[in-house]
Write a protein that holds these residues in place. Sequence first.
Motif, mmCIF file in Angstrom:
data_model
loop_
_atom_site.group_PDB
_atom_site.id
_atom_site.type_symbol
_atom_site.label_atom_id
_atom_site.label_comp_id
_atom_site.label_asym_id
_atom_site.label_seq_id
_atom_site.Cartn_x
_atom_site.Cartn_y
_atom_site.Cartn_z
ATOM 1 N N GLY A 107 95.026 78.717 -66.353
ATOM 2 C CA GLY A 107 94.782 78.941 -65.194
ATOM 3 C C GLY A 107 94.318 78.255 -64.000
ATOM 4 N N MET A 108 93.427 77.312 -64.573
ATOM 5 C CA MET A 108 92.617 76.525 -63.896
ATOM 6 C C MET A 108 93.526 75.596 -62.768
ATOM 7 S SD MET A 108 91.404 73.362 -66.062
ATOM 8 C CE MET A 108 92.475 72.135 -66.777
ATOM 9 N N GLU A 109 94.715 75.133 -62.540
ATOM 10 C CA GLU A 109 95.438 74.131 -61.738
ATOM 11 C C GLU A 109 95.377 74.857 -60.825
ATOM 12 O OE1 GLU A 109 95.992 71.153 -61.998
ATOM 13 O OE2 GLU A 109 95.160 71.282 -64.234
ATOM 14 N N ALA A 110 95.311 76.577 -60.595
ATOM 15 C CA ALA A 110 95.514 77.346 -59.760
ATOM 16 C C ALA A 110 94.306 77.801 -58.356
ATOM 17 C CB ALA A 110 96.410 79.020 -59.946
ATOM 18 N N LEU A 111 93.320 76.937 -59.350
ATOM 19 C CA LEU A 111 92.247 77.305 -58.719
ATOM 20 C C LEU A 111 91.583 76.199 -56.977
ATOM 21 C CD1 LEU A 111 89.304 77.799 -61.582
ATOM 22 C CD2 LEU A 111 90.123 79.346 -59.648
ATOM 23 N N HIS A 112 91.159 76.111 -56.478
ATOM 24 C CA HIS A 112 90.468 75.516 -54.919
ATOM 25 C C HIS A 112 89.691 76.007 -54.404
ATOM 26 C CE1 HIS A 112 93.041 78.562 -52.358
ATOM 27 N NE2 HIS A 112 93.989 78.740 -53.426
ATOM 28 N N ASP A 113 89.707 76.639 -54.670
ATOM 29 C CA ASP A 113 88.203 77.370 -53.477
ATOM 30 C C ASP A 113 87.176 77.211 -54.282
ATOM 31 O OD1 ASP A 113 86.338 77.791 -51.415
ATOM 32 O OD2 ASP A 113 87.989 78.956 -50.682
ATOM 33 N N ASP A 114 86.020 77.898 -53.734
ATOM 34 C CA ASP A 114 84.788 78.687 -54.858
ATOM 35 C C ASP A 114 85.335 79.883 -55.461
ATOM 36 O OD1 ASP A 114 83.230 76.941 -53.232
ATOM 37 O OD2 ASP A 114 82.441 78.227 -51.791
ATOM 38 N N PHE A 115 84.818 79.936 -56.447
ATOM 39 C CA PHE A 115 85.395 81.150 -57.188
ATOM 40 C C PHE A 115 84.264 81.597 -58.489
ATOM 41 C CE2 PHE A 115 85.558 77.229 -60.195
ATOM 42 C CZ PHE A 115 85.368 77.821 -61.216
ATOM 43 N N ILE A 116 85.151 82.521 -58.435
ATOM 44 C CA ILE A 116 84.311 83.881 -59.546
ATOM 45 C C ILE A 116 84.874 83.537 -61.076
ATOM 46 C CG2 ILE A 116 83.398 86.190 -60.440
ATOM 47 C CD1 ILE A 116 81.745 84.894 -57.904
ATOM 48 N N PHE A 117 83.837 82.918 -62.487
ATOM 49 C CA PHE A 117 85.051 83.271 -63.222
ATOM 50 C C PHE A 117 84.309 84.325 -63.924
ATOM 51 C CE2 PHE A 117 83.771 82.810 -67.849
ATOM 52 C CZ PHE A 117 85.026 82.489 -68.304
ATOM 53 N N LEU A 118 85.359 85.060 -64.638
ATOM 54 C CA LEU A 118 84.818 86.445 -65.237
ATOM 55 C C LEU A 118 85.254 87.255 -66.676
ATOM 56 C CD1 LEU A 118 85.270 89.429 -63.267
ATOM 57 C CD2 LEU A 118 86.206 87.318 -62.426
#
Length: 242
Positions: free
Chosen positions: A90-101
């Motif tokens: 899923g990490m390639e969809a991250l581009h901003d500040d994010f919450i991991f849970l």
Amino acid sequence: MQAIIMAAGKGSRLEGLTGGAPKSFVEIKGKKLIEYNIKLLEKYGIKDIIIVTGYCCEVFEEFLKDKKQIRLIYNPFYEMVNVLGSFYMGMEALHDDFIFLHADTLCEPEILEKMIQTEGDVILPVEYKACDEEAMKIRSKQGRLVEITKQMPLEAAEGEFIGIAAFQKKVIPVLKEKVKQLLKERKFDAYFESAIQYLIDQENFHIVPVPTENAFWAEIDFMEDYEKAVAKIPESLTSIFK
């Protein structure tokens, strides 16, 4: 701000509750664990949500078909990798500040609010307490977080990281590179915290543990975890559906 939820697991230790459904479909007070997490994120304006699925992915697809802002990413290797592998998918969809849970972890709204409001590159909520072997333990030295691992000797542990964290977007490139490296090394059983440890070791990021201060949180792994969560879940969490 984005969020990424790890929801690939089967939850075999809770088969009496799941009835063959994904672990995060277990219900407390009439609501699924995954519903609590989605609703809590939305309460704080986080609508760009990525959910990494695995076991019974089609159940998520049907349940969330009307939630257009939620992206489901399937991890076909969920039975062969730990959480780190699902994050990789899923990490390639991250581009901003994010919450991991984790989809099987609940927390009171004040924990999420404190994470969002605290300044730092990585924010890690910690319950300071005596830990057991299963806990993801943390240790500090001279006020700086130096270690996060399950393998830590109990006498060295200061508390338990609850498995929910906030990351600034500047961390993403380094985090992605380390996750790739760990998987290239075939560390398929590694936890996501292995990548966090790399960020700690780099000493280039401001990593801030924040105390939960008796606020409710629960990781639902065993039947006793479920029973405890049912008994102690606060109105501040159940009321997010009103």
